[in-house]
Motif scaffolding. Structure first.
Motif, PDB file in Angstrom:
ATOM      1  N   MET A  55     -22.059  22.121 -30.474  1.00 40.21           N
ATOM      2  CA  MET A  55     -22.503  23.115 -31.428  1.00 40.21           C
ATOM      3  C   MET A  55     -22.484  24.482 -30.760  1.00 40.21           C
ATOM      4  SD  MET A  55     -26.123  23.308 -33.471  1.00 40.21           S
ATOM      5  CE  MET A  55     -25.799  21.758 -34.281  1.00 40.21           C
ATOM      6  N   SER A  56     -21.888  25.469 -31.411  1.00 41.44           N
ATOM      7  CA  SER A  56     -21.806  26.814 -30.862  1.00 41.44           C
ATOM      8  C   SER A  56     -23.100  27.570 -31.096  1.00 41.44           C
ATOM      9  CB  SER A  56     -20.666  27.591 -31.511  1.00 41.44           C
ATOM     10  OG  SER A  56     -19.432  27.030 -31.164  1.00 41.44           O
ATOM     11  N   SER A  57     -23.437  28.402 -30.153  1.00 39.47           N
ATOM     12  CA  SER A  57     -24.600  29.265 -30.253  1.00 39.47           C
ATOM     13  C   SER A  57     -24.105  30.700 -30.330  1.00 39.47           C
ATOM     14  CB  SER A  57     -25.484  29.065 -29.021  1.00 39.47           C
ATOM     15  OG  SER A  57     -26.576  29.924 -29.057  1.00 39.47           O
ATOM     16  N   VAL A  58     -24.479  31.405 -31.379  1.00 36.30           N
ATOM     17  CA  VAL A  58     -23.981  32.753 -31.625  1.00 36.30           C
ATOM     18  C   VAL A  58     -25.125  33.746 -31.521  1.00 36.30           C
ATOM     19  CG1 VAL A  58     -22.797  34.258 -33.255  1.00 36.30           C
ATOM     20  CG2 VAL A  58     -22.190  31.841 -33.142  1.00 36.30           C
ATOM     21  N   GLY A  59     -24.987  34.699 -30.619  1.00 31.12           N
ATOM     22  CA  GLY A  59     -25.966  35.769 -30.490  1.00 31.12           C
ATOM     23  C   GLY A  59     -25.651  36.862 -31.499  1.00 31.12           C
ATOM     24  N   ILE A  60     -26.634  37.213 -32.306  1.00 33.73           N
ATOM     25  CA  ILE A  60     -26.447  38.232 -33.336  1.00 33.73           C
ATOM     26  C   ILE A  60     -27.201  39.496 -32.933  1.00 33.73           C
ATOM     27  CG2 ILE A  60     -26.890  38.869 -35.736  1.00 33.73           C
ATOM     28  CD1 ILE A  60     -24.834  36.708 -35.589  1.00 33.73           C
ATOM     29  N   PHE A  61     -26.499  40.624 -32.972  1.00 30.25           N
ATOM     30  CA  PHE A  61     -27.122  41.924 -32.770  1.00 30.25           C
ATOM     31  C   PHE A  61     -26.977  42.693 -34.075  1.00 30.25           C
ATOM     32  CE2 PHE A  61     -25.228  41.027 -28.449  1.00 30.25           C
ATOM     33  CZ  PHE A  61     -26.419  40.605 -27.880  1.00 30.25           C
ATOM     34  N   CYS A  62     -28.077  43.218 -34.586  1.00 30.64           N
ATOM     35  CA  CYS A  62     -28.017  43.976 -35.839  1.00 30.64           C
ATOM     36  C   CYS A  62     -29.242  44.858 -35.957  1.00 30.64           C
ATOM     37  CB  CYS A  62     -27.901  43.039 -37.037  1.00 30.64           C
ATOM     38  SG  CYS A  62     -29.223  41.841 -37.190  1.00 30.64           S
ATOM     39  N   GLY A  63     -29.229  45.695 -36.960  1.00 26.43           N
ATOM     40  CA  GLY A  63     -30.298  46.663 -37.136  1.00 26.43           C
ATOM     41  C   GLY A  63     -31.617  46.034 -37.534  1.00 26.43           C
ATOM     42  N   SER A  64     -32.688  46.682 -37.142  1.00 26.48           N
ATOM     43  CA  SER A  64     -34.008  46.259 -37.592  1.00 26.48           C
ATOM     44  C   SER A  64     -34.322  46.875 -38.959  1.00 26.48           C
ATOM     45  CB  SER A  64     -35.073  46.659 -36.574  1.00 26.48           C
ATOM     46  OG  SER A  64     -35.076  48.060 -36.393  1.00 26.48           O
ATOM     47  N   ALA A  65     -33.488  47.792 -39.412  1.00 32.47           N
ATOM     48  CA  ALA A  65     -33.623  48.392 -40.737  1.00 32.47           C
ATOM     49  C   ALA A  65     -32.529  47.843 -41.649  1.00 32.47           C
ATOM     50  CB  ALA A  65     -33.504  49.920 -40.649  1.00 32.47           C
ATOM     51  N   ASN A  66     -32.710  48.006 -42.952  1.00 30.57           N
ATOM     52  CA  ASN A  66     -31.730  47.513 -43.925  1.00 30.57           C
ATOM     53  C   ASN A  66     -30.526  48.416 -44.085  1.00 30.57           C
ATOM     54  OD1 ASN A  66     -32.872  45.105 -44.779  1.00 30.57           O
ATOM     55  ND2 ASN A  66     -34.162  46.099 -46.294  1.00 30.57           N
ATOM     56  N   GLY A  67     -30.641  49.678 -43.694  1.00 27.47           N
ATOM     57  CA  GLY A  67     -29.607  50.641 -44.048  1.00 27.47           C
ATOM     58  C   GLY A  67     -29.840  51.095 -45.481  1.00 27.47           C
ATOM     59  N   ASN A  68     -29.033  52.039 -45.943  1.00 29.85           N
ATOM     60  CA  ASN A  68     -29.278  52.610 -47.275  1.00 29.85           C
ATOM     61  C   ASN A  68     -28.355  52.056 -48.354  1.00 29.85           C
ATOM     62  OD1 ASN A  68     -26.905  53.859 -46.610  1.00 29.85           O
ATOM     63  ND2 ASN A  68     -27.777  55.909 -46.408  1.00 29.85           N
ATOM     64  N   ARG A  81     -28.333  30.320 -34.230  1.00 25.03           N
ATOM     65  CA  ARG A  81     -28.397  31.766 -34.310  1.00 25.03           C
ATOM     66  C   ARG A  81     -29.464  32.254 -33.352  1.00 25.03           C
ATOM     67  NH1 ARG A  81     -28.707  35.408 -35.374  1.00 25.03           N
ATOM     68  NH2 ARG A  81     -30.361  35.797 -36.812  1.00 25.03           N
ATOM     69  N   LEU A  82     -29.188  33.325 -32.699  1.00 29.91           N
ATOM     70  CA  LEU A  82     -30.171  33.938 -31.811  1.00 29.91           C
ATOM     71  C   LEU A  82     -30.509  35.310 -32.361  1.00 29.91           C
ATOM     72  CD1 LEU A  82     -28.362  33.153 -28.456  1.00 29.91           C
ATOM     73  CD2 LEU A  82     -30.069  31.779 -29.629  1.00 29.91           C
ATOM     74  N   ARG A  83     -31.753  35.691 -32.288  1.00 30.70           N
ATOM     75  CA  ARG A  83     -32.133  36.986 -32.846  1.00 30.70           C
ATOM     76  C   ARG A  83     -33.383  37.506 -32.155  1.00 30.70           C
ATOM     77  NH1 ARG A  83     -36.320  36.942 -35.737  1.00 30.70           N
ATOM     78  NH2 ARG A  83     -35.745  38.716 -37.009  1.00 30.70           N
ATOM     79  N   ARG A  84     -33.785  38.680 -32.544  1.00 23.86           N
ATOM     80  CA  ARG A  84     -34.962  39.266 -31.911  1.00 23.86           C
ATOM     81  C   ARG A  84     -36.146  39.245 -32.842  1.00 23.86           C
ATOM     82  NH1 ARG A  84     -32.539  45.322 -31.326  1.00 23.86           N
ATOM     83  NH2 ARG A  84     -31.687  45.440 -33.384  1.00 23.86           N
ATOM     84  N   GLY A  85     -36.670  40.384 -33.226  1.00 24.07           N
ATOM     85  CA  GLY A  85     -37.935  40.459 -33.937  1.00 24.07           C
ATOM     86  C   GLY A  85     -37.852  40.184 -35.416  1.00 24.07           C
ATOM     87  N   LYS A  86     -38.767  40.745 -36.165  1.00 19.36           N
ATOM     88  CA  LYS A  86     -38.898  40.496 -37.585  1.00 19.36           C
ATOM     89  C   LYS A  86     -38.435  41.721 -38.357  1.00 19.36           C
ATOM     90  CE  LYS A  86     -42.392  38.891 -40.860  1.00 19.36           C
ATOM     91  NZ  LYS A  86     -43.823  38.705 -41.045  1.00 19.36           N
ATOM     92  N   GLY A  87     -37.307  42.258 -37.979  1.00 15.42           N
ATOM     93  CA  GLY A  87     -36.768  43.411 -38.677  1.00 15.42           C
ATOM     94  C   GLY A  87     -36.169  43.008 -40.004  1.00 15.42           C
ATOM     95  N   ARG A  88     -35.679  43.980 -40.734  1.00 15.17           N
ATOM     96  CA  ARG A  88     -35.171  43.688 -42.067  1.00 15.17           C
ATOM     97  C   ARG A  88     -33.810  43.002 -42.033  1.00 15.17           C
ATOM     98  NH1 ARG A  88     -37.747  48.879 -42.782  1.00 15.17           N
ATOM     99  NH2 ARG A  88     -39.593  48.582 -44.045  1.00 15.17           N
ATOM    100  N   THR A  89     -32.827  43.582 -41.347  1.00 12.00           N
ATOM    101  CA  THR A  89     -31.499  42.978 -41.334  1.00 12.00           C
ATOM    102  C   THR A  89     -31.483  41.704 -40.505  1.00 12.00           C
ATOM    103  OG1 THR A  89     -30.487  45.157 -41.576  1.00 12.00           O
ATOM    104  CG2 THR A  89     -29.061  43.380 -40.858  1.00 12.00           C
ATOM    105  N   ASP A  90     -32.048  41.741 -39.288  1.00 10.49           N
ATOM    106  CA  ASP A  90     -32.031  40.534 -38.465  1.00 10.49           C
ATOM    107  C   ASP A  90     -32.890  39.442 -39.094  1.00 10.49           C
ATOM    108  OD1 ASP A  90     -34.300  41.990 -37.837  1.00 10.49           O
ATOM    109  OD2 ASP A  90     -34.085  41.812 -35.684  1.00 10.49           O
ATOM    110  N   GLY A  91     -33.955  39.809 -39.778  1.00  6.60           N
ATOM    111  CA  GLY A  91     -34.760  38.832 -40.503  1.00  6.60           C
ATOM    112  C   GLY A  91     -33.988  38.191 -41.639  1.00  6.60           C
TER     113      GLY A  91
END
Length: 194
Positions: A1-14, A36-46
């Protein structure tokens, strides 16, 4: 199984297209059976994490203690690694991921995907680094990277390490990214002590 690190904004954008794309990525990764790997509870990464969980995916979070203290941690993940700081977070994500994808985001998103790309240039790993060019978001960056090559600041082979993909309706490109493992895909950082 592949593990994919995702980097994205903590905001949704406009534009709602960014949140929609984030949910589609989470769904597609779950359907492919990838972590999936991610960080905090932001809007896009959430949105990516929530969609992956909704469709049966495993989501591993990596977050610094300082963000947990600010109640930004996503509490519904499959597993959450709490680390001391951002440097440890990036190292842990690099250790856990087989590939990296950047969705639209800000300076932090660019810093994280560029660090992984730099490590690949240095031969510390051979993991794919990709940008999902949602609605042309990363087109200017791709042009800038081409200019770095044309002006002699970047080798063409380093440019070729990056993948730029548009989010398509069926998101077939995620499977292309996670499948793009070299025959020597081992993480070489361990050999170099870092």
């Amino acid at each position: 199984m592949s593990s994919v690190g995702i980097f994205c904004g903590s905001a949704n954008g406009n534009d709602p297209v960014y949140s929609k794309a984030a949910r589609q990525v989470g769904q597609r990764l779950a359907e492919q059976g990838g972590y999936r790997l991610r960080r905090g509870k932001g809007r896009t990464d959430g949105a990516v994490a929530d969609a992956a969980l909704q469709y049966g995916g495993a989501v591993i979070g990596v977050i610094p203690q300082s963000l947990v203290a600010r109640e930004i941690a996503h509490t519904g993940l499959t597993h959450l690694h709490v680390v001391a700081n951002m440097h440890e977070r990036k190292m842990k994500m690099a250790e856990l991921a087989d590939a990296f994808i950047a969705l639209p985001g800000g300076a932090g998103t660019l810093e994280e995907i560029f660090e992984q790309w730099t490590w690949a240039q240095l031969g510390l790993h051979a993991k794919p680094c990709a940008f999902f060019d949602v609605d042309g978001f990363y087109r200017p960056l791709q042009d800038m990277i081409r200019q770095m090559v044309s002006k002699g600041f970047l080798k063409k082979s380093y440019e070729d390490m990056l993948l730029f993909r548009k989010i398509c309706r069926k998101l077939r490109n995620i499977s292309l990214i996670t499948a793009r493992q070299t025959s020597n895909g081992r993480d070489k950082r361990k050999q170099h002590g870092g």
